[in-house]
Design an enzyme around this catalytic site. Structure first.
Site, mmCIF file in Angstrom:
data_model
loop_
_atom_site.group_PDB
_atom_site.id
_atom_site.type_symbol
_atom_site.label_atom_id
_atom_site.label_comp_id
_atom_site.label_asym_id
_atom_site.label_seq_id
_atom_site.Cartn_x
_atom_site.Cartn_y
_atom_site.Cartn_z
ATOM 1 N N TRP A 1 19.270 -55.972 39.853
ATOM 2 C CA TRP A 1 20.084 -56.799 40.732
ATOM 3 C C TRP A 1 21.336 -57.099 39.929
ATOM 4 O O TRP A 1 21.282 -57.791 38.912
ATOM 5 C CB TRP A 1 19.343 -58.091 41.098
ATOM 6 C CG TRP A 1 20.116 -58.949 42.048
ATOM 7 C CD1 TRP A 1 20.291 -58.749 43.391
ATOM 8 C CD2 TRP A 1 20.822 -60.160 41.730
ATOM 9 N NE1 TRP A 1 21.058 -59.753 43.917
ATOM 10 C CE2 TRP A 1 21.399 -60.628 42.931
ATOM 11 C CE3 TRP A 1 21.030 -60.880 40.565
ATOM 12 C CZ2 TRP A 1 22.162 -61.789 42.992
ATOM 13 C CZ3 TRP A 1 21.786 -62.041 40.623
ATOM 14 C CH2 TRP A 1 22.341 -62.487 41.825
ATOM 15 N N CYS B 1 16.349 -58.791 38.085
ATOM 16 C CA CYS B 1 15.919 -57.447 37.734
ATOM 17 C C CYS B 1 14.419 -57.469 37.400
ATOM 18 O O CYS B 1 13.872 -58.508 37.051
ATOM 19 C CB CYS B 1 16.653 -56.882 36.527
ATOM 20 S SG CYS B 1 18.443 -56.991 36.667
ATOM 21 N N LYS C 1 14.455 -60.829 45.918
ATOM 22 C CA LYS C 1 13.445 -61.823 46.293
ATOM 23 C C LYS C 1 13.307 -62.936 45.257
ATOM 24 O O LYS C 1 13.040 -64.073 45.603
ATOM 25 C CB LYS C 1 12.105 -61.114 46.496
ATOM 26 C CG LYS C 1 10.988 -61.983 47.021
ATOM 27 C CD LYS C 1 11.160 -62.301 48.483
ATOM 28 C CE LYS C 1 10.064 -63.165 49.058
ATOM 29 N NZ LYS C 1 10.521 -63.842 50.289
ATOM 30 N N ASN D 1 16.275 -57.908 31.390
ATOM 31 C CA ASN D 1 16.334 -58.820 32.533
ATOM 32 C C ASN D 1 16.849 -60.149 32.011
ATOM 33 O O ASN D 1 16.291 -60.692 31.060
ATOM 34 C CB ASN D 1 14.925 -58.998 33.129
ATOM 35 C CG ASN D 1 14.866 -60.123 34.141
ATOM 36 O OD1 ASN D 1 15.854 -60.416 34.798
ATOM 37 N ND2 ASN D 1 13.709 -60.748 34.261
ATOM 38 N N GLY D 2 17.920 -60.666 32.631
ATOM 39 C CA GLY D 2 18.485 -61.933 32.182
ATOM 40 C C GLY D 2 19.995 -61.836 32.142
ATOM 41 O O GLY D 2 20.584 -60.920 32.712
ATOM 42 N N HIS E 1 34.245 -83.616 63.651
ATOM 43 C CA HIS E 1 35.086 -84.051 62.536
ATOM 44 C C HIS E 1 35.785 -82.886 61.851
ATOM 45 O O HIS E 1 36.166 -82.988 60.684
ATOM 46 C CB HIS E 1 34.253 -84.850 61.529
ATOM 47 C CG HIS E 1 33.729 -86.127 62.107
ATOM 48 N ND1 HIS E 1 34.542 -87.193 62.427
ATOM 49 C CD2 HIS E 1 32.481 -86.498 62.478
ATOM 50 C CE1 HIS E 1 33.814 -88.168 62.943
ATOM 51 N NE2 HIS E 1 32.549 -87.766 62.993
ATOM 52 N N GLU F 1 18.421 -74.041 57.740
ATOM 53 C CA GLU F 1 17.606 -72.863 57.467
ATOM 54 C C GLU F 1 17.876 -71.764 58.493
ATOM 55 O O GLU F 1 17.946 -70.577 58.147
ATOM 56 C CB GLU F 1 16.117 -73.257 57.451
ATOM 57 C CG GLU F 1 15.151 -72.114 57.245
ATOM 58 C CD GLU F 1 15.372 -71.312 55.951
ATOM 59 O OE1 GLU F 1 16.148 -71.743 55.091
ATOM 60 O OE2 GLU F 1 14.771 -70.225 55.851
ATOM 61 N N GLU G 1 21.853 -64.254 56.333
ATOM 62 C CA GLU G 1 21.220 -63.428 55.303
ATOM 63 C C GLU G 1 20.805 -62.055 55.829
ATOM 64 O O GLU G 1 20.972 -61.049 55.142
ATOM 65 C CB GLU G 1 19.992 -64.222 54.843
ATOM 66 C CG GLU G 1 19.124 -63.607 53.832
ATOM 67 C CD GLU G 1 17.963 -64.529 53.461
ATOM 68 O OE1 GLU G 1 17.624 -65.457 54.219
ATOM 69 O OE2 GLU G 1 17.390 -64.311 52.399
ATOM 70 N N LYS H 1 19.120 -68.083 57.468
ATOM 71 C CA LYS H 1 18.332 -66.897 57.833
ATOM 72 C C LYS H 1 19.201 -65.908 58.585
ATOM 73 O O LYS H 1 19.183 -64.719 58.329
ATOM 74 C CB LYS H 1 17.147 -67.350 58.703
ATOM 75 C CG LYS H 1 15.953 -66.501 58.645
ATOM 76 C CD LYS H 1 15.041 -66.708 57.454
ATOM 77 C CE LYS H 1 15.628 -67.185 56.197
ATOM 78 N NZ LYS H 1 14.764 -67.514 55.131
ATOM 79 N N ARG I 1 12.685 -57.628 43.048
ATOM 80 C CA ARG I 1 13.542 -58.398 42.145
ATOM 81 C C ARG I 1 14.967 -57.848 42.103
ATOM 82 O O ARG I 1 15.833 -58.406 41.425
ATOM 83 C CB ARG I 1 12.949 -58.388 40.728
ATOM 84 C CG ARG I 1 11.571 -59.021 40.656
ATOM 85 C CD ARG I 1 10.961 -58.809 39.288
ATOM 86 N NE ARG I 1 11.565 -59.650 38.290
ATOM 87 C CZ ARG I 1 11.078 -60.802 37.855
ATOM 88 N NH1 ARG I 1 9.947 -61.243 38.360
ATOM 89 N NH2 ARG I 1 11.685 -61.494 36.931
HETATM 90 C C1 F6R Z 1 16.179 -67.040 51.790
HETATM 91 C C2 F6R Z 1 15.433 -67.043 50.557
HETATM 92 C C3 F6R Z 1 16.055 -67.679 49.369
HETATM 93 C C4 F6R Z 1 14.966 -68.330 48.499
HETATM 94 C C5 F6R Z 1 15.579 -68.867 47.192
HETATM 95 C C6 F6R Z 1 14.551 -69.581 46.350
HETATM 96 O O1 F6R Z 1 15.463 -66.405 52.807
HETATM 97 O O2 F6R Z 1 14.364 -66.521 50.483
HETATM 98 O O3 F6R Z 1 17.025 -68.595 49.711
HETATM 99 O O4 F6R Z 1 14.378 -69.358 49.212
HETATM 100 O O5 F6R Z 1 16.128 -67.798 46.470
HETATM 101 O O6 F6R Z 1 13.497 -68.730 46.036
HETATM 102 P P1 F6R Z 1 12.109 -69.315 45.562
HETATM 103 O O7 F6R Z 1 11.487 -69.995 46.726
HETATM 104 O O8 F6R Z 1 11.325 -68.134 45.092
HETATM 105 O O9 F6R Z 1 12.407 -70.276 44.461
#
Ligand code: F6R
Length: 590
Positions: free
Chosen positions: A73, A2, A585, A97-98, A485, A462, A469, A466, A27
């Protein structure tokens, strides 16, 4: 998680809070809300499910010079109006927030004592406790309230009849901003960009009391303390899409510049890093999500160039496993935001256990950089899309350079020049790679399996993250040899296997996995820069050919291909890749 913001000054608080919320929306975007002390001294609050922009029509007519706001969030209670902050009770409004870990016990106690709750959130217990503790002194009541809380919190409170904002903080970030006759509090620095001349980061356990006379900071026993102020250098994020339909695509096209700028910025920290790593005999790399995946690539660089044991661990797991760390261990903590709770706390633990902590981050004034002895900058600029793209590639570049510096194995600079050349190659790949047909195939599939060996496997993980997500299609990443396996049982005409093959030496082995998929009626694609592999699968699988490059730097190119694939799949399915459902994010809660 948040984002929270507070304003006290002479301007229209509703406008200032709204502006802060727009900047903090990365956030969380499950709901948003604001509370303003209106001209009549009463609190006027608005809270709405969904994006910050939903508040706009309601805030327009609220006049007042003191306000707080929240963008959510959801952690406790579904995203809806009633669970949105601010939480109101007895002339008080609170944003949080928390996570309050003991909220269930506190709530039970309050309910037994006749308190009626209006939301399903953990946060509401704080405002209800506060109301009971409030006897006219807001700060004293807040201090008494947080004594009962276990967990993480950044809390801002306003109260009818009091021209102030009271703030409490423990393991969630708060920045205080000092403007010209106006004061701010916010979850992060970018929210205050251009708003105030100086900022201050209070310590855990601190309180702040903001009035028209200034900001007073108190420690946990309510003694006045001075915390260092510094100039506010935060730059506001450019919200310009630059002609691209989405930030994800725009930021992907900023990957070449990220490589170049990260290499440029590394020069300034190289000597400090070398000195910090002197005598180190083991490397542990920590991160979450995409940052963890960058660490899996980086681990290979340390092993290859320095021949020291190097591990990469999920930061959230590292914290709870009684890790073996000595004062000869270097811990590289990777985080785009520098605020990810699991990564920050893991770094703090590593420091306490005697490790040398190195931050690898975009955010040079973050919680993570305050713990680390050295920060290796990832010069990606701001990344607005929730899905990481350029920051992942920048993190790989930063780890590559760090490993070279640690190994001291590039005296003639050839390896560094190799990285510099990747910037142009990355740009060329972005211009040429065609993933559209494969994206159509993925969009129609029930599951996509990304396969690879060694460093290609790290990128396969990755690619899978991606895709799932931003497109919401089920996906997994596997070592190519592992498919047989068990997971091979899932392969049928509705699934797609995408093999990454960038190492000529391992190509034959990885090709076996593709053959196994094809022979079971599965659909396959290869993303490769190995000519024999391109020829072998022409006409039998989708072939996405990329240009030749050094095997250890190939993740830069394969990442571009899988990121573009994910973007195009999301676009075909009409998803919003910039704000995928359920995500945010910056993950500032455990
Ligand atoms: C995926 C993504 C997340 C972040 C993860 C860590 O696209 O962005 O998996 O990589 O939440 O975030 P940071 O890098 O800010 O610690």
């Amino acid at each position: 998680m948040c984002g929270i913001i507070g304003y006290l000054g002479k301007k229209n608080a509703a406008e200032e809070v709204y502006c802060g919320l727009e900047r903090l929306e990365y956030r969380g975007y499950d709901s948003a809300g604001a509370a303003i002390i209106a001209a009549d001294g009463k609190i006027c609050a608005v809270k709405k499910q969904g994006r910050v922009e939903n508040l706009k029509p309601y805030l327009r007519d609220i006049a007042g010079a003191i306000g707080i706001g929240h963008t959510r969030w959801a952690t406790h209670g579904k995203p809806c109006d009633k669970n949105a902050h601010p939480h109101l009770c007895g002339g008080l409004a609170l944003v949080h927030n928390g996570i309050i870990e003991n909220y269930a016990a506190l709530k039970a106690e309050l309910v037994a004592d006749g308190e009626e709750f209006l939301s399903e959130t953990d946060s509401e217990v704080i405002v209800r406790l506060l109301k009971r503790n409030f006897k006219g002194d807001l700060l004293a009541a807040l201090a008494r309230t947080v004594e009962r809380l276990k967990g993480s919190y950044a809390v801002m409170v306003i109260c009818e009849g009091i021209d102030a904002i009271a703030v409490a903080k423990n393991r969630s970030s708060v920045i205080l901003g000092y403007g010209n006759g106006e004061y701010f509090c916010a979850s992060d620095e970018p929210a205050l960009a251009g708003k105030c001349a100086d900022i201050c980061v209070p310590d855990d356990g601190d309180f702040a009391y903001i009035t028209a006379d200034g900001i007073e900071i108190y420690n946990k026993t309510l003694q006045r303390v001075i915390r260092e102020k510094r100039p506010n250098t935060a730059a506001a994020q450019s919200l310009d899409l630059g002609g691209y339909p989405h930030y994800m695509l725009k930021e992907l096209h900023e990957a070449p510049a990220t490589i170049k700028n990260t290499a440029g910025a590394f020069a300034a920290v190289e000597d400090k890093l070398k000195a910090a790593l002197c005598g180190v005999d083991r490397i542990i790399i920590l991160g979450c999500g995409t940052a963890y995946h960058a660490g899996l690539v980086g681990r290979r660089y340390f092993e290859q160039f320095a021949r020291v044991p190097a591990e990469c661990e999920n930061a959230g797991e590292f914290r709870y496993k009684n890790p073996v760390v000595t004062n000869k261990t270097a811990v590289f903590a990777i985080s785009q935001s520098g605020e990810t709770a699991d990564t920050v706390e893991a770094a703090r633990l590593a420091l306490a256990l005697g490790a040398e902590v190195v931050a690898v981050t975009n955010s040079l004034n973050s919680a993570l950089t305050r713990i680390a002895s050295v920060t290796v900058p990832v010069a990606a600029g701001s990344e607005i899309c929730v899905a990481a793209t350029k920051s992942y590639i920048g993190q790989i570049a930063a780890l590559y350079l760090s490993a070279l510096a640690f190994a001291d194995c590039d005296r003639d600079g050839a390896l560094k020049r190799g990285l510099a050349e990747m910037s142009a190659l990355c740009g060329k790949t972005l211009g040429q790679v065609n993933t559209y047909s494969l994206a159509n195939m993925c969009a129609l599939s029930h599951g996509v399996y990304f396969l690879g060996r060694d460093i290609d496997y790290a990128v396969a993980l990755e690619g899978s993250l991606k895709l799932k997500e931003v497109s919401y299609i089920h996906s997994e990443g596997y070592p190519a040899g592992e498919l047989k396996h068990g997971t091979l049982a899932l392969i049928d005409g509705d699934t797609v296997a995408v093999a990454l093959i960038f190492d000529g030496g391992l190509a034959e082995k990885s090709c076996n996995a593709v053959e196994q998929v094809l022979s079971r009626g599965g659909r396959a694609a290869v993303i490769t820069n190995v000519d024999s592999v391109k020829k072998r699968f022409a006409g039998r699988a989708q072939v996405i050919g990329l240009c030749a490059c050094d095997k250890f730097l190939s993740p830069v190119l394969s990442a571009v291909a899988v990121q573009k694939l994910a973007y195009e799949t999301a676009a075909i399915l009409g998803r919003d890749p910039d704000k995928p459902r359920n995500l945010a994010k910056s993950v500032t809660v455990e």
